[in-house]
Design a protein around this motif. Structure first.
Motif, mmCIF file in Angstrom:
data_model
loop_
_atom_site.group_PDB
_atom_site.id
_atom_site.type_symbol
_atom_site.label_atom_id
_atom_site.label_comp_id
_atom_site.label_asym_id
_atom_site.label_seq_id
_atom_site.Cartn_x
_atom_site.Cartn_y
_atom_site.Cartn_z
ATOM 1 N N VAL A 1 0.852 -1.186 0.000
ATOM 2 C CA VAL A 1 0.000 0.000 0.000
ATOM 3 C C VAL A 1 0.892 1.241 0.000
ATOM 4 N N PRO A 2 0.709 2.167 -0.940
ATOM 5 C CA PRO A 2 1.591 3.339 -1.008
ATOM 6 C C PRO A 2 1.546 4.180 0.262
ATOM 7 N N GLN A 3 2.705 4.680 0.669
ATOM 8 C CA GLN A 3 2.850 5.525 1.849
ATOM 9 C C GLN A 3 4.053 6.429 1.636
ATOM 10 N N PRO A 4 4.219 7.475 2.438
ATOM 11 C CA PRO A 4 5.432 8.284 2.348
ATOM 12 C C PRO A 4 6.658 7.472 2.776
ATOM 13 N N ASN B 1 -10.967 5.087 10.581
ATOM 14 C CA ASN B 1 -10.845 6.368 9.884
ATOM 15 C C ASN B 1 -9.425 6.471 9.327
ATOM 16 N N ALA B 2 -9.309 6.626 8.012
ATOM 17 C CA ALA B 2 -8.001 6.673 7.354
ATOM 18 C C ALA B 2 -7.713 8.069 6.822
ATOM 19 N N ASP B 3 -6.448 8.463 6.904
ATOM 20 C CA ASP B 3 -5.977 9.724 6.329
ATOM 21 C C ASP B 3 -4.950 9.403 5.258
ATOM 22 N N LEU B 4 -5.060 10.069 4.116
ATOM 23 C CA LEU B 4 -4.084 9.896 3.054
ATOM 24 C C LEU B 4 -3.928 11.197 2.287
ATOM 25 N N LYS B 5 -2.919 11.220 1.440
ATOM 26 C CA LYS B 5 -2.631 12.434 0.680
ATOM 27 C C LYS B 5 -2.284 12.057 -0.751
ATOM 28 N N ARG C 1 3.230 14.594 -7.450
ATOM 29 C CA ARG C 1 4.345 14.223 -8.326
ATOM 30 C C ARG C 1 3.996 13.048 -9.233
ATOM 31 N N ASP C 2 3.083 12.166 -8.757
ATOM 32 C CA ASP C 2 2.719 11.004 -9.563
ATOM 33 C C ASP C 2 1.227 10.660 -9.492
ATOM 34 N N GLY C 3 0.465 11.457 -8.721
ATOM 35 C CA GLY C 3 -0.963 11.209 -8.599
ATOM 36 C C GLY C 3 -1.339 10.035 -7.718
ATOM 37 N N VAL C 4 -0.368 9.452 -7.016
ATOM 38 C CA VAL C 4 -0.628 8.270 -6.190
ATOM 39 C C VAL C 4 -1.143 8.694 -4.815
ATOM 40 N N PRO C 5 -2.261 8.106 -4.338
ATOM 41 C CA PRO C 5 -2.696 8.381 -2.964
ATOM 42 C C PRO C 5 -1.823 7.610 -1.972
ATOM 43 N N ARG C 6 -1.224 8.317 -1.022
ATOM 44 C CA ARG C 6 -0.315 7.692 -0.051
ATOM 45 C C ARG C 6 -0.964 7.718 1.333
ATOM 46 N N PHE C 7 -1.107 6.545 1.920
ATOM 47 C CA PHE C 7 -1.747 6.426 3.227
ATOM 48 C C PHE C 7 -0.825 6.933 4.319
ATOM 49 N N LEU C 8 -1.377 7.787 5.174
ATOM 50 C CA LEU C 8 -0.630 8.322 6.298
ATOM 51 C C LEU C 8 -0.912 7.552 7.582
ATOM 52 N N GLU C 9 -2.184 7.161 7.785
ATOM 53 C CA GLU C 9 -2.532 6.410 8.991
ATOM 54 C C GLU C 9 -3.948 5.875 8.876
#
Length: 416
Positions: free
Chosen positions: A138-141, A287-291, A295-303
């Protein structure tokens, strides 16, 4: 001895731990959709909640220990009519952990639908959550961990990302417990020197847990996304609702809480959230937060927070009773048709003219206006409440304006 339930009593009770907007939003939804007046066990609740028609306050001392809170819940249980079930819910990481620690005892008198303690600890821990995302793809920072647990001042980690970076506690409570000049919920670190200074101050303040250091995903608050989900006792995700954030709070102790959103549906992002919940055997609200990474349009999960989230009323406001999922699952034992996505509305706790200051893209603002025409909701602005509580909602809106002017007067490219 428990009393006998009158014939016109609600089919179930609701007991909530905590206070604030997230809890009030739940009491409002239970009241609007089920006619239930919730029992709220809280320390220092707001006057608005004391005066609300949606709940009864049972006050406990600030900083009450587990036994004090258990005693308050036991007292409510003894007063409950015989045979009437009671849902037990909360909306902070600390309260979720409290319920999970005492789940066996609490389940004797309450209906519980939340993750067990190992899952709570895994998701509440941002370092372990990063490991979970890596395992599932799963994409993330980009993320590194700064470990203070040895008692020695830790060295700075290597992170293949340029400054500025974001630093935050892996677990909230050890950081909440310390006193430190310049303490914030999340830290924006502009240089290696600033990171050295932060690590030194944390060590000197007695912090003995872990911090996560992450790359800063570019983009202002409008690139943030929020997801509210429910996974039932059968292992089925019955609610996946999403919203595009327009503006987040920026005071040091509330940084990152959504202040305005429009509901939206991104099937790919919702599917990623489902994977995370299924992989952990999750039960209850999340409850999920993502951004969205520009730069690539990918949603990255923060928590993923193991609770429903402060901003949960956007689901009910969009016409989908957010409490229905737990009522059907826990009270009635019925499976429901899953709800994926919501009609578009505006959720906001700030005045619309002030929100325009932060939504600078003209196309996005037209989407906001269109959503507001369909419906605009503020959880505090409950038309069923008395005049005092409705006036309070307006005061809260104006107070947020003051806070934004002090802490985030204009939007920035990073949201910091």
């Amino acid at each position: 001895m428990n009393a006998t339930a009158p014939t016109d009593a609600p089919a179930f009770d609701v007991v909530l731990l905590g206070s604030g907007l997230g809890i009030y939003a739940l009491t409002r939804a239970f009241h609007e959709n089920h006619g239930v007046v919730s029992d709220v066990v809280a320390a220092a609740p707001s006057e608005a909640m004391r005066r609300s028609i949606t709940c009864r306050i049972h006050e406990i001392p600030p900083g009450a220990d587990d036994e004090t809170r258990l005693a308050a819940l036991d007292e409510l249980s003894r007063a409950r009519p015989t045979g009437r079930p009671a849902l037990l819910l909360c909306n902070t990481d600390g309260d979720i952990e409290f319920i999970a620690r005492h789940a066996e005892r609490l389940a004797a008198d309450h209906l519980l639908r939340q993750p067990d303690l190992p899952v709570v600890l895994e998701l509440a821990d941002k370092a372990r959550f990063a490991e979970l995302c890596t395992r599932l793809g799963v994409p993330q920072p980009l993320t590194a961990v700064i470990d203070f647990r040895s008692g020695e001042r830790p060295a700075l980690p290597e992170l293949d990302a340029p400054y500025p970076l974001v630093a935050k506690p892996a677990i909230a409570q050890p950081h909440v417990a310390i006193r430190m000049p310049g303490k914030k919920k999340i830290y924006f670190v502009a240089s290696a020197a600033e990171l050295e200074d932060l690590v030194g101050r944390l060590h000197a303040a007695g912090f003995r847990d872990r911090f996560v250091l992450q790359e800063l995903i570019p983009g202002d608050d409008t690139t943030m996304r929020s997801i509210t989900a429910y996974r039932d006792a059968h292992g089925e995700v019955t609610l996946l609702a999403g919203a595009d954030v327009l503006l987040e709070e920026h005071t040091p102790d509330a940084l990152g809480r959504p202040a305005a959103m429009i509901t939206a549906t991104d099937p790919d992002t919702l599917a990623q959230a489902r994977r995370l919940l299924d992989a952990t055997g999750y039960v209850g609200y999340a409850n999920a937060d993502l951004k969205i990474d520009p730069r690539d349009g990918v949603p990255r999960f923060l928590e993923i927070n193991p609770r429903i989230g402060r901003n949960n009323y956007y689901v009910t406001g969009a016409g989908v009773d957010v409490t229905r999922f737990i009522v059907e699952d826990a009270v009635h034992g019925r499976r429901v048709e899953p709800v994926i996505g919501l009609p578009s509305i505006l959720y906001s706790i700030v005045p619309d003219l002030f929100l325009r200051r932060y939504v600078t893209d003209p196309e996005r603002w037209q989407q906001v206006r269109a959503a507001a025409r369909r419906r605009r909701v503020n959880p505090w602005a409950n038309p069923r409440e008395g005049l005092w509580v409705r006036a309070y909602a307006r005061v809260v809106e104006l107070n947020h304006v003051r806070k934004f002017l002090a802490h985030y007067p204009r939007p920035t490219d990073t949201g910091f």
